[in-house]
Design a protein around this motif. Structure first.
Motif, short mmCIF file in Angstrom:
data_model
loop_
_atom_site.label_atom_id
_atom_site.label_comp_id
_atom_site.label_asym_id
_atom_site.label_seq_id
_atom_site.Cartn_x
_atom_site.Cartn_y
_atom_site.Cartn_z
N SER A 53 0.83 -1.21 0.00
CA SER A 53 0.00 0.00 0.00
C SER A 53 0.86 1.25 0.00
CB SER A 53 -0.95 0.01 1.21
OG SER A 53 -0.23 0.05 2.43
N PHE A 54 0.38 2.25 -0.73
CA PHE A 54 1.04 3.55 -0.80
C PHE A 54 -0.03 4.62 -0.68
CE2 PHE A 54 3.60 0.49 -3.01
CZ PHE A 54 4.87 0.71 -2.50
N THR A 55 0.16 5.52 0.26
CA THR A 55 -0.89 6.49 0.53
C THR A 55 -0.34 7.73 1.20
OG1 THR A 55 -3.07 6.79 1.59
CG2 THR A 55 -1.44 5.53 2.82
N THR A 56 -1.12 8.78 1.19
CA THR A 56 -0.84 9.97 1.98
C THR A 56 -1.23 9.70 3.43
OG1 THR A 56 -1.33 11.34 0.03
CG2 THR A 56 -1.39 12.45 2.18
N ASP A 57 -0.58 10.36 4.35
CA ASP A 57 -0.97 10.23 5.76
C ASP A 57 -2.21 11.10 5.96
OD1 ASP A 57 -1.31 10.22 8.50
OD2 ASP A 57 0.84 10.37 8.94
N TYR A 58 -3.38 10.50 5.68
CA TYR A 58 -4.63 11.25 5.71
C TYR A 58 -4.99 11.75 7.10
CZ TYR A 58 -5.39 9.77 0.91
OH TYR A 58 -5.25 9.58 -0.44
N PHE A 59 -4.69 10.97 8.11
CA PHE A 59 -4.97 11.41 9.48
C PHE A 59 -4.20 12.69 9.79
CE2 PHE A 59 -4.25 11.60 14.02
CZ PHE A 59 -5.51 11.30 14.56
N ASP A 60 -2.91 12.67 9.50
CA ASP A 60 -2.07 13.83 9.78
C ASP A 60 -2.51 15.03 8.94
OD1 ASP A 60 0.56 14.70 11.15
OD2 ASP A 60 0.85 15.32 9.07
N ALA A 61 -2.84 14.78 7.67
CA ALA A 61 -3.26 15.88 6.78
C ALA A 61 -4.60 16.47 7.23
CB ALA A 61 -3.36 15.38 5.35
N GLY A 62 -5.56 15.60 7.61
CA GLY A 62 -6.84 16.11 8.11
C GLY A 62 -6.67 16.93 9.36
N LYS A 63 -5.78 16.49 10.22
CA LYS A 63 -5.48 17.23 11.45
C LYS A 63 -4.86 18.59 11.11
CE LYS A 63 -3.52 16.16 15.99
NZ LYS A 63 -2.67 17.35 16.16
N TYR A 64 -3.97 18.59 10.12
CA TYR A 64 -3.32 19.83 9.71
C TYR A 64 -4.34 20.85 9.20
CZ TYR A 64 -0.20 23.08 7.34
OH TYR A 64 0.45 24.22 6.95
N VAL A 65 -5.29 20.38 8.39
CA VAL A 65 -6.31 21.28 7.83
C VAL A 65 -7.09 21.98 8.94
CG1 VAL A 65 -8.51 21.34 6.59
CG2 VAL A 65 -6.58 20.11 5.62
N VAL A 66 -7.55 21.20 9.90
CA VAL A 66 -8.36 21.80 10.97
C VAL A 66 -7.51 22.68 11.87
CG1 VAL A 66 -9.70 21.27 13.05
CG2 VAL A 66 -10.16 20.05 10.91
N ALA A 70 2.19 11.70 -8.89
CA ALA A 70 3.26 11.02 -9.63
C ALA A 70 4.01 10.05 -8.72
CB ALA A 70 4.22 12.04 -10.24
N GLY A 71 4.27 10.48 -7.49
CA GLY A 71 4.98 9.61 -6.55
C GLY A 71 4.17 8.39 -6.17
N LEU A 72 2.88 8.58 -5.91
CA LEU A 72 2.00 7.45 -5.58
C LEU A 72 1.95 6.44 -6.72
CD1 LEU A 72 -0.92 9.45 -3.91
CD2 LEU A 72 0.45 7.70 -2.76
N ALA A 73 1.83 6.96 -7.94
CA ALA A 73 1.75 6.07 -9.11
C ALA A 73 3.05 5.31 -9.31
CB ALA A 73 1.40 6.89 -10.35
N LYS A 74 4.17 6.02 -9.27
CA LYS A 74 5.47 5.38 -9.52
C LYS A 74 5.77 4.30 -8.48
CE LYS A 74 10.35 6.31 -10.38
NZ LYS A 74 10.80 5.09 -9.68
N HIS A 133 4.74 -1.05 2.56
CA HIS A 133 3.74 -0.06 2.96
C HIS A 133 4.45 1.27 3.22
CE1 HIS A 133 0.92 -3.35 3.35
NE2 HIS A 133 1.84 -3.99 4.03
N GLU A 134 3.98 2.31 2.57
CA GLU A 134 4.70 3.58 2.64
C GLU A 134 3.73 4.76 2.62
OE1 GLU A 134 8.14 5.90 0.05
OE2 GLU A 134 8.08 3.70 0.05
N LEU A 135 4.04 5.76 3.44
CA LEU A 135 3.30 7.02 3.43
C LEU A 135 4.06 8.01 2.55
CD1 LEU A 135 2.34 7.36 7.22
CD2 LEU A 135 0.89 6.60 5.33
N VAL A 136 3.37 8.61 1.61
CA VAL A 136 3.97 9.57 0.68
C VAL A 136 3.66 10.99 1.17
CG1 VAL A 136 4.01 10.37 -1.70
CG2 VAL A 136 3.74 7.92 -1.21
N PRO A 137 4.67 11.87 1.29
CA PRO A 137 4.46 13.20 1.87
C PRO A 137 3.43 14.04 1.10
CG PRO A 137 6.80 12.70 1.72
CD PRO A 137 6.08 11.61 0.96
#
Length: 340
Positions: A157-170, A299-303, A321-325
């Protein structure tokens, strides 16, 4: 482009030893296998596609299952995946499913009829179908969701750290004085209809840390990842919670619909209501006002996803398994809350 000779030179082993590792032969020491495999991954080496295809007794296709047909962000990643696959002379087939469909059931049907050699799930909710996935034994990759806790040797799996990003937005909205924040997008998941979306969970946690209890019944409205759905969801949300001063839209497409809906009900962005999107679509640069958003590295997620799948198809190996910035893009859709 890295060749088998380069791998041999860098590793210090013979071409024959490297070849045996590539072909997953048993007559190689663990030390050699580990060192050569590490270099192969670091260098992104791919074997000759023609030779590989001659050895295959199953379909040469990789199947891609995409959740939702109106998600512009997924279209961006899919385009990048297609570009990478063409570079490696790989054939693909693409299957779009509904946003609440079971992609594991779809995968099982595809395996029966198309017999792909591997599968990429773009936007899948594998957690809800964990038991069913145990029947799939092909190398697979889950893109934009995290599978590290699922325990499947064949699922990377390759993904953004959605928890951290959602926290950042709020946290960003709170720093501008917004405490009445609405959330638009996604759907409750699983048999218990739980809120498992990392963006939502991160946003709720940021509010909790600031002493604010998020009321899902009042301040959250589910919707698909499209401008049309965002428009309708915003209308429903503001009929219920007209005192909101900020909205976190879980995709840029939802945010575009949100901004239009706010204008149509007589509110200005960002003077009356601030809006932050998610994805970092190119279109966000041309909205009025220019959208503030979280940019994901398509591009990073796809590659990473393509390279990992083809590596495991060629050489075997464990799931990765990797989190992409991610990156926050400051637009013009957020302002200081002056209503309190």
């Amino acid at each position: 482009m890295t060749t088998i000779k380069d791998i041999a030179r860098i590793s210090g082993y013979s071409i024959g030893t490297v070849s045996r590792v590539i072909n997953n032969r048993a007559d190689v020491s663990e030390e050699a296998r580990e060192k050569i495999s590490k270099i192969i991954r670091e260098r992104g080496y791919q074997p000759n596609s023609i030779a590989r295809k001659l050895k295959q007794s199953v379909s040469s296709e990789v199947s891609i299952i995409v959740r939702g047909s109106k998600n512009v962000f997924f279209e961006s990643i899919l385009e990048e995946i297609q570009i990478k696959m063409r570079e490696y002379d790989e054939n693909i087939s693409v299957q779009f499913i509904g946003e609440t469909d079971n992609e594991v059931e779809t995968a099982a049907r595809i395996i029966t009829y198309l017999k792909p050699k591997g599968i990429i799930f773009l936007g899948g909710y594998i957690d809800a179908s964990r038991h069913d996935f145990s029947q799939i034994h092909l190398p697979c990759v889950l893109v934009t969701n995290d599978a590290r806790d699922f325990g499947f040797d064949n699922l990377s799996s390759f993904t953004t750290d959605y928890f951290d990003a959602g926290k950042y937005v709020v946290d960003r909205l709170l720093s501008e004085g917004h405490t009445r924040i609405g959330i638009l997008g996604g759907y409750p998941e699983g048999p218990g209809r739980e809120y498992k979306n990392g963006k939502i969970l991160g946003a709720v946690e940021a509010l909790r840390e600031n002493g604010i209890l998020f009321d899902f019944d009042r301040d959250y409205e589910p919707c698909s990842y499209s401008a049309e759905s965002g428009y309708k969801a915003l209308e429903i949300l503001f009929r219920r919670s007209p005192d909101l001063t900020a909205v976190f839209a879980l995709s840029d497409s939802i945010a575009f619909g949100t901004i239009r809906a706010l204008k149509d009900i007589g509110l200005r962005v960002p003077e009356d209501v601030s809006v932050i999107g998610f994805d970092g679509l190119t279109y966000a640069n041309y909205s009025i006002p220019r959208l503030s958003t979280i940019r994901q590295d398509t591009a990073g997620l796809a590659k990473k996803s393509v390279d990992d799948l083809l590596m495991r198809l060629s050489y075997g190996g464990e799931a990765v398994h990797e989190l992409v910035p991610y990156e926050y893009i400051e637009g013009e859709s957020v302002a200081v809350n002056r209503k309190s």
